[in-house]
Scaffold this active site. Sequence first.
Site, PDB file in Angstrom:
ATOM      1  N   LYS A  63       0.854  -1.182   0.000  1.00  0.00           N
ATOM      2  CA  LYS A  63       0.000   0.000   0.000  1.00  0.00           C
ATOM      3  C   LYS A  63       0.891   1.232   0.000  1.00  0.00           C
ATOM      4  O   LYS A  63       1.900   1.290   0.696  1.00  0.00           O
ATOM      5  CB  LYS A  63      -0.887   0.009   1.242  1.00  0.00           C
ATOM      6  CG  LYS A  63      -1.783   1.230   1.358  1.00  0.00           C
ATOM      7  CD  LYS A  63      -2.641   1.150   2.597  1.00  0.00           C
ATOM      8  CE  LYS A  63      -1.811   1.407   3.852  1.00  0.00           C
ATOM      9  NZ  LYS A  63      -1.401   2.812   3.956  1.00  0.00           N
ATOM     10  N   GLY A 103      -3.276   4.181  -3.272  1.00  0.00           N
ATOM     11  CA  GLY A 103      -3.994   2.922  -3.386  1.00  0.00           C
ATOM     12  C   GLY A 103      -3.211   1.675  -3.030  1.00  0.00           C
ATOM     13  O   GLY A 103      -2.067   1.724  -2.590  1.00  0.00           O
ATOM     14  N   ASP A 124       8.694  11.172  -9.638  1.00  0.00           N
ATOM     15  CA  ASP A 124       8.653  10.551  -8.310  1.00  0.00           C
ATOM     16  C   ASP A 124       9.563   9.325  -8.273  1.00  0.00           C
ATOM     17  O   ASP A 124       9.197   8.284  -7.734  1.00  0.00           O
ATOM     18  CB  ASP A 124       7.215  10.166  -7.949  1.00  0.00           C
ATOM     19  CG  ASP A 124       7.079   9.753  -6.490  1.00  0.00           C
ATOM     20  OD1 ASP A 124       7.859  10.237  -5.656  1.00  0.00           O
ATOM     21  OD2 ASP A 124       6.194   8.926  -6.179  1.00  0.00           O
TER      22      ASP A 124
END
Length: 713
Positions: free
Chosen positions: A412, A416, A532
């Site tokens: 997780k 999500g 990211d």
Amino acid sequence: MVSLVLLVLLVCSSSVVVSSLNAEGYALLSFKQSIYEDPEGSLGNWNSSDENPCSWNGVTCKEEKVVSVSIPKKRLYGLLPSALGSLSDLRHVNLRNNKFFGGLSFELFRAQGLQSLVLYGNSLSGSLPNDIGKLGYLQTLDLSQNMFNGSIPTSIVQCKRLKTLDLSQNNLTGSLPNGFGVNLVALEKLDLSFNRLNGSIPSDMGNLSNLQGTVDLSHNLFGGSIPASLGNLPEKVYIDLTYNNLSGPIPQNGALMNRGPTAFIGNPGLCGPPLKNPCSPDTTGATSPSSYPYLPSNYPPQSDDNRGGKARGLSKSAIIAIVVGDVVGICVVGLLFSYCYSRICIRNRTKDDNVYGFEKSRKGRKDCLCFRKDESETLSENVEQYDLVPLDSQVAFDLDELLKASAFVLGKSEIGIVYKVVLEDGLTLAVRRLGEGGSQRFKEFQTEVEAIGKLRHPNVVTLRAYYWSVDEKLLIYDYISNGSLASALHGKAGLVSFTPLPWSLRLRIMKGIAKGLVYLHEFSPKKYVHGDLKPSNVLLDQNMEPHISDFGLGRLANIAGGSPTLQSNRIASEKPQERIQKSTSSEVSTIISSTNLGSHYQAPEALKVVKPSQKWDVYSFGVILLEMITGRYPIVQVGTVEMNLVHWIQLCIEEKKPLSDVLDPYLAEDADKEEEIIAVLKIAMACVHSSPERRPAMRHVSDALERLAIPTD
């Protein structure tokens, strides 16, 4: 007599109709014919029916003679034709930031009136022709960010009017030509950084009295001592000599004084002020490679937030508490789900459902009373409910097969839950749930996800299909079997021991990540930015090849709407992906905490600039390289103070810590690879430069890594 007059009129009228494009126009048409791709139609009005090319896009004429060809940033893909050299009055060529490849023909330099040649940001290669010296009027030469090799032509010193010379970020070798500083006295800008130039720095460079801004000789292989004559340059000039093989004392005169240590880092043999490495009486300039890592703590300059105090981040106890809380929360939700499912929904299950652990629901039928919603709830008119959309012709499964599959929670994050799904035929997939949200942005989601689905590269995870409903959005990826790079470097939570990665394997992984980023930055349809990048987003397959994952995920989650962070804490059983049950099998891997380290991979400017740039990814990649070299997390505990990994490395270099103090202890057996490790450390420090403009492009980072020895297993 009448027949003769008619014949004359016919000839005259036909001569008007026949095309009369001049020779310069035909030369430019040959240029157009060498272009294989023109996605923006930039050359669309280059037609042979015109009398001259003066009205064509990018073409400027004076007295019907072509004097300029300027077509920058149009994604033109093709060869650079030599026909431009036949334009006798050509003064300016600007084809920067396109996709030209191949060599630079010597015939181009027949246009001897050329004043500016700007070709940076392409994929040109080969050596630079010696005919460049024929351009006696040349004032601007910018060939940076290409793949030129060989030495700088000796004839360049004949270009005595040259004001701007930028050859940075290529693969140039050899020494600077004789007479460089004597003949090019008109130079105002000089950038030779990120090449492999060697030899000594010419002492006559001190004659370049018109230089301005930064004289950049960094990231080369220049050796020997720094000539004291460089101090004769204008005092406002910043001389960047970082990351070379220079040695000996730093001259303390003129432009070399009061520059601080940042201008000289990365040269193990330099000594004396402003470095904290005093010169001994018998200084020879040579030092052991193990003494390399020295870098002042103010490079890059630290913000006040990062000096002295703790870096922003959570304490270990807070991280542990959050992880435990996540685990307990998911377990509680799982128990509630199991109770509800067994007591109320079990009567609706068929025999097939019992085999695979899923409740099958057709067309949104709400059969499980625990999670019943208003049946009047409808989707947007343009959205088909529960529709699995394949993005690859090889996708052979459908929604029913996905629902019947065995599924396990992989982890997780703030966006999500990720499931491992094993289909009946054995095919294994990774399914990410983006959470709930409205349907008003479906078209935008569809456009974005289908663009990502077209990306194909060995080092980028492939998106195979997606699912959209008003309540749920799923992304179906290839399953990468060997976990993340973060786990490979630091082990998995709960496991006491793990097999550390040897240096040869780490280097191979670095190269693979770099190749994947080059593809995203330069060869994907939109020249994407990941934004990211971190070790947890780099997955390793069974051959330990890296695959960049979660690309475009933040934007997709934003388009999908809802609150993924909150909603990922709930596993219901009504909608298809909610019926992918949480498994109690030992295959459930460690849950990824949504706290914590990700921000320390972000470039400093990410806190101020909204729109991400490719240089963000370069910085993140640099932090990953440092993590792979040191084996440390991006937050380092130094006594009672926490600092990020970049600043810690800088501190170690400033204090002249030996390489063994910086290196991952698991790499102690790779002592024979010290030169490679130092080379990668230099690349990493270039990537994490505080200024985005000073960071290299990923293409050049990848090239630099590829030049290192190919690891052997």
